[in-house]
Write an enzyme that holds these catalytic residues in place. Structure first.
Site, PDB file in Angstrom:
ATOM      1  N   SER A 172       7.111 -11.148  76.356  1.00 21.36           N
ATOM      2  CA  SER A 172       8.530 -11.229  76.511  1.00 21.36           C
ATOM      3  C   SER A 172       8.928  -9.728  76.923  1.00 21.36           C
ATOM      4  O   SER A 172       9.963  -9.711  77.394  1.00 21.36           O
ATOM      5  CB  SER A 172       9.260 -10.934  75.219  1.00 21.36           C
ATOM      6  OG  SER A 172       8.818  -9.903  74.268  1.00 21.36           O
ATOM      7  N   LYS A 210      10.684  -4.328  71.343  1.00 20.78           N
ATOM      8  CA  LYS A 210      11.741  -4.813  72.097  1.00 20.78           C
ATOM      9  C   LYS A 210      12.727  -3.387  72.772  1.00 20.78           C
ATOM     10  O   LYS A 210      12.689  -2.398  72.124  1.00 20.78           O
ATOM     11  CB  LYS A 210      12.825  -5.775  71.517  1.00 20.78           C
ATOM     12  CG  LYS A 210      12.210  -6.963  71.207  1.00 20.78           C
ATOM     13  CD  LYS A 210      12.003  -7.726  72.506  1.00 20.78           C
ATOM     14  CE  LYS A 210      11.431  -9.325  71.998  1.00 20.78           C
ATOM     15  NZ  LYS A 210       9.941  -9.315  71.691  1.00 20.78           N
TER      16      LYS A 210
END
Length: 251
Positions: A172, A210
């Site tokens: 991701s 993230k």
């Protein structure tokens, strides 16, 4: 042609700009290179300006711009770097215009990198960090565990504060140059600025890597892959465990 210290300073400035968007201070540059005075940093910056690698921005404090990074770099016996002069990236990938680009050490790290690896810089010091297991760059996986092993990393990656390492799992964050299988070097902290790539603990159960975005009272954990969606949580559901400072990549 660059000296080894010019090359290391240019790399340090470039890394800091990509991580935070702010140039390091002269004291930080002095400490990073192990120099005793800031006058040595002034001389190195002047040399980088004269060679077209660095630019000082007028009327702004601590404002430096990296114009280009050397490629095909080797050092001769006098510590001079031989560069073909082409505006290519330092770590072998495209130089992004914006966004996070972590410091990447290619190859299985040892205190001296083999001459066939890029960049061809000799790291004379290493430090052992606890390896806490895997962390998701994708759907959050199990929370951080106690260290089961350790790994040596360049000492220049871990200046100040407590650090640990995690193995990246998932894709991701690939658009930020963070790949599955990379070893993440993380500085432990519980606060971070917007846009920082962090290790986040969600609901005290799952850890993920993230980019941090604050949206009012909410916290958004933003991926760097268009195939993934940003996840938004209440402030009581997310705890910051650390921020990414570097990657080690094996081939």
């Amino acid at each position: 042609m660059l000296t080894r210290k010019q090359y290391l300073l240019l790399s340090f400035i470039d890394q800091r700009l990509k991580l935070s968007g702010v140039s390091p201070s002269f004291d930080e540059m002095k400490d990073a290179l192990g120099l005793k005075s800031k006058s040595g940093i002034h001389r190195l910056i002047k040399g980088l300006e004269e060679r077209g690698f660095l630019k000082r921005l007028p009327h702004r404090a601590r404002a430096l711009e990296v114009l280009r990074l050397p490629c095909n770099l080797t050092f001769d016996g006098d510590g001079e770097a031989l560069d073909d002069g082409q505006p290519a990236p330092l770590f072998g990938g495209p130089l992004p215009e914006t966004g996070f680009s972590p410091q990447v050490i290619r190859g299985n790290f040892t205190p001296t990198l083999p001459s066939t690896q890029v960049p061809q810089v000799l790291f004379t010091e290493s430090i052992s960090l606890p390896l806490l297991g895997k962390i998701a760059a994708g759907t959050p996986i199990a929370a951080l565990i106690d260290p089961t092993s350790s790994i040596d990393v360049p000492a220049s990656m871990v200046r100040g504060g407590e650090h640990f390492a995690l193995r990246i799992e998932g894709d991701s964050m690939i658009e930020a140059g963070i790949l599955s299988g990379d070893l993440a070097v993380v500085r432990r902290c519980d606060e971070a600025e917007n846009g920082t790539v962090i290790v986040a603990l969600v609901d005290n159960e799952e850890a993920t890597l993230k980019r941090l975005r604050r949206k009012g009272a909410s916290i958004a954990l933003e991926p760097a892959n268009r195939a993934f969606k940003t996840q938004i949580y209440g402030p009581d559901r997310v705890r910051i465990q650390g921020r990414l400072v570097g990657l080690i990549r094996s081939y």
